[in-house]
Write a protein that holds these residues in place. Sequence first.
Motif, short mmCIF file in Angstrom:
data_model
loop_
_atom_site.label_atom_id
_atom_site.label_comp_id
_atom_site.label_asym_id
_atom_site.label_seq_id
_atom_site.Cartn_x
_atom_site.Cartn_y
_atom_site.Cartn_z
N THR A 176 0.83 -1.19 0.00
CA THR A 176 0.00 0.00 0.00
C THR A 176 0.87 1.25 0.00
N HIS A 177 0.27 2.35 -0.42
CA HIS A 177 0.93 3.65 -0.44
C HIS A 177 -0.06 4.66 0.12
N THR A 178 0.39 5.45 1.08
CA THR A 178 -0.44 6.53 1.59
C THR A 178 -0.14 7.79 0.79
N VAL A 179 -1.16 8.34 0.18
CA VAL A 179 -1.02 9.51 -0.70
C VAL A 179 -0.57 10.72 0.11
N LYS A 180 0.46 11.39 -0.41
CA LYS A 180 0.97 12.62 0.22
C LYS A 180 0.65 13.80 -0.68
N SER A 181 0.71 14.99 -0.15
CA SER A 181 0.48 16.20 -0.94
C SER A 181 1.47 16.22 -2.11
N GLY A 182 0.97 16.48 -3.31
CA GLY A 182 1.82 16.52 -4.49
C GLY A 182 1.88 15.21 -5.26
N ASP A 183 1.40 14.12 -4.65
CA ASP A 183 1.37 12.84 -5.35
C ASP A 183 0.36 12.87 -6.49
N ASN A 203 -7.70 -0.04 -7.33
CA ASN A 203 -8.30 0.80 -6.28
C ASN A 203 -9.71 1.27 -6.64
N ASN A 204 -10.32 0.64 -7.64
CA ASN A 204 -11.71 0.95 -8.05
C ASN A 204 -11.92 2.44 -8.31
N LYS A 205 -10.97 3.05 -9.03
CA LYS A 205 -11.08 4.48 -9.34
C LYS A 205 -11.50 4.65 -10.79
N ILE A 206 -12.39 5.60 -11.04
CA ILE A 206 -12.80 5.87 -12.42
C ILE A 206 -12.10 7.12 -12.97
N SER A 207 -11.37 7.82 -12.10
CA SER A 207 -10.61 8.99 -12.55
C SER A 207 -9.23 8.95 -11.90
N ASN A 208 -8.42 9.95 -12.21
CA ASN A 208 -7.08 10.03 -11.64
C ASN A 208 -7.02 10.85 -10.35
N MET A 209 -8.17 11.24 -9.83
CA MET A 209 -8.23 12.06 -8.62
C MET A 209 -7.81 11.25 -7.39
N ILE A 210 -6.85 11.78 -6.64
CA ILE A 210 -6.46 11.18 -5.37
C ILE A 210 -6.30 12.30 -4.35
N TYR A 211 -6.34 11.95 -3.08
CA TYR A 211 -6.30 12.94 -2.01
C TYR A 211 -5.28 12.54 -0.96
N PRO A 212 -4.58 13.52 -0.37
CA PRO A 212 -3.65 13.20 0.72
C PRO A 212 -4.34 12.40 1.81
N GLY A 213 -3.66 11.39 2.29
CA GLY A 213 -4.21 10.53 3.33
C GLY A 213 -4.85 9.26 2.80
#
Length: 198
Positions: A30-37, A57-67
Amino acid sequence: MKKLKGLLLASTLTVSLFAFHTNVDAASSTHTVKSGDTLWKIGMKYGVSVLELRDMNNKISNMIYPGQRLVIPQTISASDKELLARLVQAEAKGEPYAGKVAVATVVLNRVDSPLFPNTVKKVIYERSENGSYAFTPVQNGQINQAADSSAKKAVEEALTFRGQGKGSLYFYNPETSKSKWILSREVTTTIGNHRFAK
Protein backbone atom coordinates in the motif's frame (compact mmCIF):
# COMPACT_ATOMS: atom_id res chain seq x y z
CA MET A 1 -15.33 -21.63 30.97
CA LYS A 2 -15.73 -17.94 30.12
CA LYS A 3 -11.98 -17.50 30.20
CA LEU A 4 -11.50 -20.48 27.84
CA LYS A 5 -14.04 -19.07 25.35
CA GLY A 6 -12.30 -15.70 25.48
CA LEU A 7 -8.92 -17.30 24.87
CA LEU A 8 -10.29 -19.38 21.99
CA LEU A 9 -11.93 -16.30 20.42
CA ALA A 10 -8.76 -14.22 20.80
CA SER A 11 -6.55 -16.92 19.25
CA THR A 12 -9.01 -17.45 16.35
CA LEU A 13 -9.16 -13.70 15.72
CA THR A 14 -5.35 -13.46 15.81
CA VAL A 15 -4.99 -16.32 13.33
CA SER A 16 -7.66 -14.79 11.06
CA LEU A 17 -6.03 -11.38 11.13
CA PHE A 18 -2.61 -12.89 10.51
CA ALA A 19 -3.92 -14.90 7.53
CA PHE A 20 -5.68 -11.86 6.07
CA HIS A 21 -2.64 -9.63 6.58
CA THR A 22 -0.37 -12.24 4.98
CA ASN A 23 -2.62 -12.52 1.89
CA VAL A 24 -2.69 -8.77 1.36
CA ASP A 25 1.05 -8.39 1.74
CA ALA A 26 1.78 -11.32 -0.57
CA ALA A 27 -0.36 -9.89 -3.36
CA SER A 28 0.40 -6.20 -3.04
CA SER A 29 1.58 -3.32 -0.90
CA THR A 30 0.00 0.00 0.00
CA HIS A 31 0.93 3.65 -0.44
CA THR A 32 -0.44 6.53 1.59
CA VAL A 33 -1.02 9.51 -0.70
CA LYS A 34 0.97 12.62 0.22
CA SER A 35 0.48 16.20 -0.94
CA GLY A 36 1.82 16.52 -4.49
CA ASP A 37 1.37 12.84 -5.35
CA THR A 38 -0.26 11.88 -8.63
CA LEU A 39 -1.09 8.42 -9.95
CA TRP A 40 1.70 8.94 -12.50
CA LYS A 41 4.29 9.71 -9.79
CA ILE A 42 3.13 6.76 -7.70
CA GLY A 43 3.24 4.50 -10.75
CA MET A 44 6.81 5.64 -11.52
CA LYS A 45 7.84 5.07 -7.90
CA TYR A 46 6.58 1.48 -7.83
CA GLY A 47 6.97 0.63 -11.53
CA VAL A 48 3.26 -0.07 -12.06
CA SER A 49 0.75 1.05 -14.65
CA VAL A 50 -1.57 3.97 -13.92
CA LEU A 51 -4.39 1.88 -15.39
CA GLU A 52 -3.57 -0.99 -13.01
CA LEU A 53 -3.46 1.46 -10.07
CA ARG A 54 -6.88 2.80 -10.99
CA ASP A 55 -8.31 -0.67 -11.51
CA MET A 56 -6.85 -2.12 -8.29
CA ASN A 57 -8.30 0.80 -6.28
CA ASN A 58 -11.71 0.95 -8.05
CA LYS A 59 -11.08 4.48 -9.34
CA ILE A 60 -12.80 5.87 -12.42
CA SER A 61 -10.61 8.99 -12.55
CA ASN A 62 -7.08 10.03 -11.64
CA MET A 63 -8.23 12.06 -8.62
CA ILE A 64 -6.46 11.18 -5.37
CA TYR A 65 -6.30 12.94 -2.01
CA PRO A 66 -3.65 13.20 0.72
CA GLY A 67 -4.21 10.53 3.33
CA GLN A 68 -5.80 8.03 0.94
CA ARG A 69 -4.32 4.54 1.06
CA LEU A 70 -3.83 2.98 -2.35
CA VAL A 71 -3.19 -0.68 -2.97
CA ILE A 72 -0.14 -1.08 -5.22
CA PRO A 73 -0.46 -3.99 -7.69
CA GLN A 74 2.38 -6.43 -8.20
CA THR A 75 4.90 -5.43 -10.83
CA ILE A 76 7.53 -7.32 -12.78
CA SER A 77 10.51 -8.59 -10.80
CA ALA A 78 13.69 -6.60 -10.27
CA SER A 79 15.59 -9.09 -12.44
CA ASP A 80 13.07 -8.65 -15.29
CA LYS A 81 13.37 -4.86 -14.98
CA GLU A 82 17.15 -5.15 -15.19
CA LEU A 83 16.97 -7.48 -18.20
CA LEU A 84 14.53 -5.15 -19.95
CA ALA A 85 16.75 -2.14 -19.21
CA ARG A 86 19.73 -3.97 -20.72
CA LEU A 87 17.69 -4.67 -23.86
CA VAL A 88 16.64 -1.02 -24.05
CA GLN A 89 20.27 0.06 -23.62
CA ALA A 90 21.43 -2.20 -26.45
CA GLU A 91 18.52 -1.61 -28.84
CA ALA A 92 18.06 2.14 -28.34
CA LYS A 93 21.54 3.45 -27.57
CA GLY A 94 21.83 6.88 -29.17
CA GLU A 95 18.06 7.12 -29.69
CA PRO A 96 15.85 9.79 -28.07
CA TYR A 97 14.54 9.02 -24.59
CA ALA A 98 11.01 8.56 -26.01
CA GLY A 99 12.43 5.86 -28.29
CA LYS A 100 13.86 4.03 -25.27
CA VAL A 101 10.46 4.10 -23.56
CA ALA A 102 8.87 2.84 -26.79
CA VAL A 103 11.31 -0.11 -27.05
CA ALA A 104 10.46 -1.15 -23.47
CA THR A 105 6.77 -0.70 -24.29
CA VAL A 106 7.05 -3.11 -27.23
CA VAL A 107 8.35 -5.83 -24.89
CA LEU A 108 5.57 -5.17 -22.34
CA ASN A 109 2.96 -5.17 -25.13
CA ARG A 110 4.27 -8.56 -26.23
CA VAL A 111 4.01 -9.88 -22.66
CA ASP A 112 0.37 -8.72 -22.63
CA SER A 113 -0.40 -10.15 -26.11
CA PRO A 114 -1.62 -13.72 -26.65
CA LEU A 115 0.69 -13.88 -29.70
CA PHE A 116 3.86 -13.90 -27.57
CA PRO A 117 5.20 -15.49 -24.37
CA ASN A 118 3.79 -14.07 -21.12
CA THR A 119 6.97 -13.02 -19.28
CA VAL A 120 9.61 -10.39 -19.98
CA LYS A 121 12.40 -12.97 -19.98
CA LYS A 122 10.60 -15.32 -22.36
CA VAL A 123 9.75 -12.48 -24.75
CA ILE A 124 13.35 -11.22 -24.81
CA TYR A 125 14.85 -14.68 -25.32
CA GLU A 126 12.20 -15.89 -27.78
CA ARG A 127 13.51 -17.58 -30.93
CA SER A 128 11.96 -17.45 -34.38
CA GLU A 129 11.21 -20.53 -36.48
CA ASN A 130 14.68 -20.32 -38.07
CA GLY A 131 16.30 -20.39 -34.62
CA SER A 132 17.45 -16.77 -34.46
CA TYR A 133 16.52 -14.56 -31.52
CA ALA A 134 13.77 -11.95 -31.86
CA PHE A 135 16.12 -9.19 -30.65
CA THR A 136 19.55 -8.59 -32.17
CA PRO A 137 21.29 -7.79 -28.82
CA VAL A 138 20.44 -11.29 -27.59
CA GLN A 139 21.98 -12.75 -30.76
CA ASN A 140 25.18 -10.67 -30.60
CA GLY A 141 25.61 -10.65 -26.79
CA GLN A 142 25.04 -6.92 -26.21
CA ILE A 143 22.16 -7.87 -23.89
CA ASN A 144 24.85 -8.71 -21.32
CA GLN A 145 26.11 -5.10 -21.12
CA ALA A 146 25.01 -2.98 -18.15
CA ALA A 147 22.13 -0.55 -18.58
CA ASP A 148 22.56 3.15 -17.89
CA SER A 149 20.23 5.28 -15.77
CA SER A 150 18.33 6.52 -18.84
CA ALA A 151 17.46 2.96 -19.91
CA LYS A 152 16.37 2.08 -16.36
CA LYS A 153 14.18 5.18 -16.14
CA ALA A 154 12.68 4.37 -19.56
CA VAL A 155 11.65 0.94 -18.25
CA GLU A 156 9.95 2.51 -15.22
CA GLU A 157 8.11 4.96 -17.48
CA ALA A 158 7.04 2.17 -19.85
CA LEU A 159 5.67 0.22 -16.88
CA THR A 160 3.75 3.28 -15.70
CA PHE A 161 2.41 3.91 -19.23
CA ARG A 162 1.57 0.23 -19.78
CA GLY A 163 -1.69 -0.36 -21.64
CA GLN A 164 -2.13 3.23 -22.82
CA GLY A 165 -0.13 3.28 -26.06
CA LYS A 166 -0.92 2.38 -29.65
CA GLY A 167 -0.26 -1.32 -29.22
CA SER A 168 3.15 -1.52 -30.91
CA LEU A 169 4.49 -5.08 -31.02
CA TYR A 170 7.50 -4.50 -33.27
CA PHE A 171 10.18 -1.93 -34.03
CA TYR A 172 12.78 -1.71 -36.75
CA ASN A 173 15.19 0.63 -38.49
CA PRO A 174 13.86 1.17 -42.03
CA GLU A 175 17.39 2.00 -43.25
CA THR A 176 18.80 -1.38 -42.25
CA SER A 177 15.82 -3.77 -42.18
CA LYS A 178 15.75 -6.31 -44.96
CA SER A 179 12.50 -8.01 -43.92
CA LYS A 180 9.60 -7.45 -46.33
CA TRP A 181 7.26 -8.83 -43.69
CA ILE A 182 8.13 -6.16 -41.10
CA LEU A 183 7.72 -3.44 -43.72
CA SER A 184 4.16 -4.68 -44.29
CA ARG A 185 3.12 -4.07 -40.66
CA GLU A 186 1.00 -1.03 -39.72
CA VAL A 187 3.29 1.76 -38.48
CA THR A 188 2.11 3.26 -35.19
CA THR A 189 4.83 5.89 -34.77
CA THR A 190 8.38 6.82 -35.73
CA ILE A 191 10.88 7.92 -33.08
CA GLY A 192 14.46 8.64 -34.04
CA ASN A 193 15.77 5.88 -36.30
CA HIS A 194 13.07 3.37 -35.30
CA ARG A 195 9.63 2.72 -36.70
CA PHE A 196 7.18 1.08 -34.34
CA ALA A 197 4.44 -1.16 -35.73
CA LYS A 198 1.71 -3.63 -34.90
